[in-house]
Write an enzyme that holds these catalytic residues in place. Structure first.
Site, PDB file in Angstrom:
ATOM      1  N   LYS A 181      40.439  35.174  46.045  1.00 28.95           N
ATOM      2  CA  LYS A 181      41.318  35.067  44.884  1.00 28.95           C
ATOM      3  C   LYS A 181      40.780  35.977  43.785  1.00 28.95           C
ATOM      4  CE  LYS A 181      41.537  32.849  41.003  1.00 28.95           C
ATOM      5  NZ  LYS A 181      42.271  33.815  40.182  1.00 28.95           N
ATOM      6  N   SER A 235      32.408  33.494  34.726  1.00 26.45           N
ATOM      7  CA  SER A 235      31.671  32.920  33.588  1.00 26.45           C
ATOM      8  C   SER A 235      30.840  31.713  34.019  1.00 26.45           C
ATOM      9  CB  SER A 235      32.661  32.500  32.508  1.00 26.45           C
ATOM     10  OG  SER A 235      33.525  31.509  33.026  1.00 26.45           O
ATOM     11  N   VAL A 238      32.965  28.371  34.044  1.00 19.90           N
ATOM     12  CA  VAL A 238      33.786  28.147  35.245  1.00 19.90           C
ATOM     13  C   VAL A 238      32.878  27.943  36.464  1.00 19.90           C
ATOM     14  CG1 VAL A 238      35.527  29.140  36.782  1.00 19.90           C
ATOM     15  CG2 VAL A 238      35.796  29.340  34.310  1.00 19.90           C
ATOM     16  N   GLY A 239      31.757  28.651  36.509  1.00 17.57           N
ATOM     17  CA  GLY A 239      30.816  28.497  37.621  1.00 17.57           C
ATOM     18  C   GLY A 239      30.330  27.058  37.758  1.00 17.57           C
ATOM     19  N   GLU A 256      27.525  34.112  40.719  1.00 20.35           N
ATOM     20  CA  GLU A 256      27.060  35.265  39.931  1.00 20.35           C
ATOM     21  C   GLU A 256      27.705  35.113  38.566  1.00 20.35           C
ATOM     22  OE1 GLU A 256      24.938  37.559  40.899  1.00 20.35           O
ATOM     23  OE2 GLU A 256      24.867  37.151  43.037  1.00 20.35           O
ATOM     24  N   CYS A 290      28.506  42.093  32.808  1.00 19.82           N
ATOM     25  CA  CYS A 290      27.532  40.992  32.853  1.00 19.82           C
ATOM     26  C   CYS A 290      26.117  41.496  32.598  1.00 19.82           C
ATOM     27  CB  CYS A 290      27.607  40.288  34.201  1.00 19.82           C
ATOM     28  SG  CYS A 290      27.385  41.419  35.582  1.00 19.82           S
ATOM     29  N   GLU A 388      26.819  35.199  25.241  1.00 22.04           N
ATOM     30  CA  GLU A 388      27.444  36.375  25.844  1.00 22.04           C
ATOM     31  C   GLU A 388      28.687  36.772  25.035  1.00 22.04           C
ATOM     32  OE1 GLU A 388      29.484  36.035  29.706  1.00 22.04           O
ATOM     33  OE2 GLU A 388      28.246  37.698  30.388  1.00 22.04           O
TER      34      GLU A 388
HETATM   35  P1  NAD Z   1      36.185  33.498  34.494  1.00 18.46           P
HETATM   36  O1  NAD Z   1      35.068  32.581  34.829  1.00 18.46           O
HETATM   37  O2  NAD Z   1      37.106  33.113  33.406  1.00 18.46           O
HETATM   38  O3  NAD Z   1      37.118  33.736  35.785  1.00 18.46           O
HETATM   39  C1  NAD Z   1      36.594  34.231  37.001  1.00 18.46           C
HETATM   40  C2  NAD Z   1      37.517  33.845  38.137  1.00 18.46           C
HETATM   41  O4  NAD Z   1      37.534  32.418  38.267  1.00 18.46           O
HETATM   42  C3  NAD Z   1      38.962  34.265  37.950  1.00 18.46           C
HETATM   43  O5  NAD Z   1      39.491  34.696  39.179  1.00 18.46           O
HETATM   44  C4  NAD Z   1      39.627  32.979  37.500  1.00 18.46           C
HETATM   45  O6  NAD Z   1      41.006  32.921  37.766  1.00 18.46           O
HETATM   46  C5  NAD Z   1      38.870  31.951  38.327  1.00 18.46           C
HETATM   47  N1  NAD Z   1      38.909  30.588  37.831  1.00 18.46           N
HETATM   48  C6  NAD Z   1      39.127  30.161  36.568  1.00 18.46           C
HETATM   49  N2  NAD Z   1      39.096  28.807  36.522  1.00 18.46           N
HETATM   50  C7  NAD Z   1      38.840  28.376  37.777  1.00 18.46           C
HETATM   51  C8  NAD Z   1      38.669  27.091  38.365  1.00 18.46           C
HETATM   52  N3  NAD Z   1      38.748  25.978  37.666  1.00 18.46           N
HETATM   53  N4  NAD Z   1      38.406  27.013  39.692  1.00 18.46           N
HETATM   54  C9  NAD Z   1      38.274  28.137  40.429  1.00 18.46           C
HETATM   55  N5  NAD Z   1      38.455  29.369  39.929  1.00 18.46           N
HETATM   56  C10 NAD Z   1      38.715  29.500  38.617  1.00 18.46           C
HETATM   57  O7  NAD Z   1      35.504  34.917  34.227  1.00 18.46           O
HETATM   58  P2  NAD Z   1      36.200  36.257  33.744  1.00 18.46           P
HETATM   59  O8  NAD Z   1      36.615  36.090  32.322  1.00 18.46           O
HETATM   60  O9  NAD Z   1      37.205  36.698  34.746  1.00 18.46           O
HETATM   61  O10 NAD Z   1      34.970  37.285  33.838  1.00 18.46           O
HETATM   62  C11 NAD Z   1      34.002  37.420  32.858  1.00 18.46           C
HETATM   63  C12 NAD Z   1      32.749  36.643  33.198  1.00 18.46           C
HETATM   64  O11 NAD Z   1      32.268  37.029  34.477  1.00 18.46           O
HETATM   65  C13 NAD Z   1      31.595  36.926  32.249  1.00 18.46           C
HETATM   66  O12 NAD Z   1      30.961  35.730  31.900  1.00 18.46           O
HETATM   67  C14 NAD Z   1      30.659  37.810  33.073  1.00 18.46           C
HETATM   68  O13 NAD Z   1      29.310  37.770  32.665  1.00 18.46           O
HETATM   69  C15 NAD Z   1      30.858  37.271  34.424  1.00 18.46           C
HETATM   70  N6  NAD Z   1      30.466  38.270  35.423  1.00 18.46           N
HETATM   71  C16 NAD Z   1      29.295  38.090  36.099  1.00 18.46           C
HETATM   72  C17 NAD Z   1      28.875  39.044  37.024  1.00 18.46           C
HETATM   73  C18 NAD Z   1      27.609  38.865  37.819  1.00 18.46           C
HETATM   74  O14 NAD Z   1      27.495  39.530  38.855  1.00 18.46           O
HETATM   75  N7  NAD Z   1      26.686  38.022  37.414  1.00 18.46           N
HETATM   76  C19 NAD Z   1      29.640  40.188  37.238  1.00 18.46           C
HETATM   77  C20 NAD Z   1      30.831  40.331  36.525  1.00 18.46           C
HETATM   78  C21 NAD Z   1      31.242  39.366  35.622  1.00 18.46           C
END
Ligand code: NAD
Length: 491
Positions: A181, A235, A238-239, A256, A290, A388
């Site tokens: 997804k 994020s 969400v993680g 990640e 990130c 962040e």
């Molecule tokens: P996000 O956590 O908002 O969303 C990431 C994904 O999760 C999206 O596909 C979203 O639709 C999905 N999602 C949202 N709610 C969910 C749920 N309840 N259950 C399952 N899936 C769900 O993150 P974002 O805004 O898309 O990206 C930015 C974040 O990603 C930043 O915090 C950044 O640091 C992090 N990031 C980390 C890395 C790494 O490798 N450590 C790399 C890139 C981005």
């Protein structure tokens, strides 16, 4: 490069073909740089997730992929790398239109992604277990690496193709089937990737793409009883929710997550190198990265000179239409993110920081652009210096000693990356050991290779991607024990 006159429409990808969602509705993506619709992506549902998982499970149980040899898998993964390069222009344009990142950068990200596919292709033929021959004359044992099963992959919007490429090829190399997804904001290139995999010979149903919002699509993947593992990039908030949901059937979870990465600059550092690395680290991908060097802990002995040089150097960055080849900073992904970034700049000022560069919006006819911003004298424990920001905002904190810098660097919930600039190898080694982060750079920043593992300490994640063990993450380890000769009775 042209913006399409009508938005390009994409359905879900299930069982080797584009197929409409049961919702029959589409999410229209506006280009953040041009304020016009560029893609229309199917809004998936929990029922679509069920269909996709069923297809993945059927292929997994049939062995159509899991039973192929490493050599066969490797050939397909390698072909994907080559096809990505052939379709580079199309992929890069879609990434730019959906995300706002400079086209030249999107172009190099496709090449970077292709390199990762080649690395995974090589690892297909190097997945080994162990043997144990020291258990006595009548016993010998071995371990087998087996694919974990159907995996759910969830990706963010900042590097859509690249992050999909940190997951999909390694899951496939292990012999898994998968449902991915992508972010609802940047789904197009993941769908094209699925199409490329079919062209290169991946059996139908081994990789499925269900586009849509986190809830319901991501949520349904995490809840699904037939999924054995979730690999998530996004994020930290969400993680954490994903880890809690995935506990329903004790899925393995790889995360990640976010970072607040400290670049330490000592007073003996090569200033030319530091200024260049700091500019790249803070403003690459508009700071929506990130691994951004979003806080610089600089020794007070060189701080004034450093700030002056960095400010002059960062002023040269052109903030404009990402399709313009001079663009170094493109558009900000959406209004929510823009407001969040501006909020951190205001909070930093309130906490006593001074603005050396930027600080606001770039006024343009179309699109959403922010200035490259440098804040000096940011209090080390303020929100702007510890949370962040995910935008083009660099916080400078002045330090007196290396010990103080290490203590500040480690005083956040995150632990993704960190680094030090110094010509003293003792200081470099001390910092490398003491910094609590998955990656530590010495006299460089943002340099990565598929050969090197990547991941976070603390609330920056769980598990590792890339590196020599990337495929193992998607496997189970099975112990097999052989009893030889005549059995010894129980008593
Ligand atoms: P996000 O956590 O908002 O969303 C990431 C994904 O999760 C999206 O596909 C979203 O639709 C999905 N999602 C949202 N709610 C969910 C749920 N309840 N259950 C399952 N899936 C769900 O993150 P974002 O805004 O898309 O990206 C930015 C974040 O990603 C930043 O915090 C950044 O640091 C992090 N990031 C980390 C890395 C790494 O490798 N450590 C790399 C890139 C981005």
């Amino acid at each position: 490069m042209k913006i399409p006159e009508t938005p390009k429409r994409f359905d879900l990808w299930i069982d080797g073909a584009f197929t409409p969602s049961t919702s029959a509705s589409y999410m229209t993506r506006q280009s953040p740089a041009h304020d016009c619709p560029v893609t229309a992506i199917a809004a998936g549902t929990a029922a679509d997730v069920d269909r996709a998982v069923a297809s993945a499970l059927q292929t997994f149980e049939s062995g159509v992929w899991a039973n192929t040899s490493g050599a066969e898998r490797s050939a397909i993964l390698y072909a994907v790398a080559e096809r990505l390069i052939e379709r580079k222009q199309e992929l890069a344009l879609l990434e730019t239109l959906e995300s706002g990142k400079p086209l030249a950068q999107a172009d190099s990200e496709v090449e970077w992604a292709a390199g990762i596919w080649k690395h995974a292709a090589a690892l297909c033929r190097h997945l080994y277990g162990q043997s144990c021959n020291t258990l006595g004359a009548s016993t010998v044992s071995m371990t087998l690496r087996e694919p974990i099963g159907v995996v759910g992959l969830i990706t963010p919007w900042n590097f859509p193709l690249l992050i999909a490429s940190q997951k999909v090829p390694y899951a496939l190399a292990a012999g898994c089937s998968a449902v991915i997804k992508p972010s609802e904001l940047t789904s197009a290139t993941t769908l094209i990737l699925a199409e490329i995999l079919k062209e290169c010979g991946l059996p139908d149903g081994v990789l499925n793409v269900v586009t849509g919002y986190g809830d319901p699509v991501g949520q349904a993947l995490c809840e699904h009883k037939d999924i054995e593992m979730i690999s998530f990039t996004g994020s930290t908030t969400v993680g954490k929710a994903i880890a809690a949901t995935a506990a329903c059937n004790l899925k393995k979870v790889c995360l990640e997550l976010g970072g607040k990465n400290a670049m330490i600059v000592m007073d003996d550092a090569d200033l030319d190198a530091v200024v260049d690395a700091a500019r790249l680290g803070a403003f690459f991908n508009m700071g929506e990265c990130c691994n951004a060097s979003s806080r610089i802990l600089v020794h007070e002995g060189i701080a004034d000179q450093f700030v002056e040089r960095l400010t002059a150097f960062a002023k040269e960055l052109s903030v404009c239409d990402p399709l313009d080849e001079t663009s170094k900073l493109g558009a900000i992904i959406n209004e929510t993110q823009e407001q969040k970034i501006l909020g951190y700049i205001a909070a930093g000022q309130k906490d006593g920081a001074t603005i050396c560069l930027g600080g606001g919006k770039v006024e343009t006819e179309k699109g959403r652009y922010l200035e490259a911003t440098i804040l000096d004298h940011v209090p080390a424990d303020s929100a702007t210096a510890t949370e962040e920001v995910f935008g083009p905002v660099l916080s400078i904190v002045r330090i007196k000693t290396l010990d103080e810098a290490i203590s500040i660097a480690n005083r956040t919930a995150y632990g993704l990356s960190a680094g030090i600039f110094t010509n003293d190898y003792n200081q470099a080694m001390k910092a490398s050991r003491a910094l609590r982060a998955g990656t530590v750079w010495v006299n460089t920043w943002l340099e990565g290779h598929p050969e090197l593992s990547f991941g976070g300490y603390k609330q920056s994640g769980l598990g590792r991607e890339l590196g020599s063990k990337a495929v193992e993450e998607y496997t189970e380890e099975k112990t097999v024990l052989f009893s030889l000769g005549k059995r010894q009775p129980w008593w």
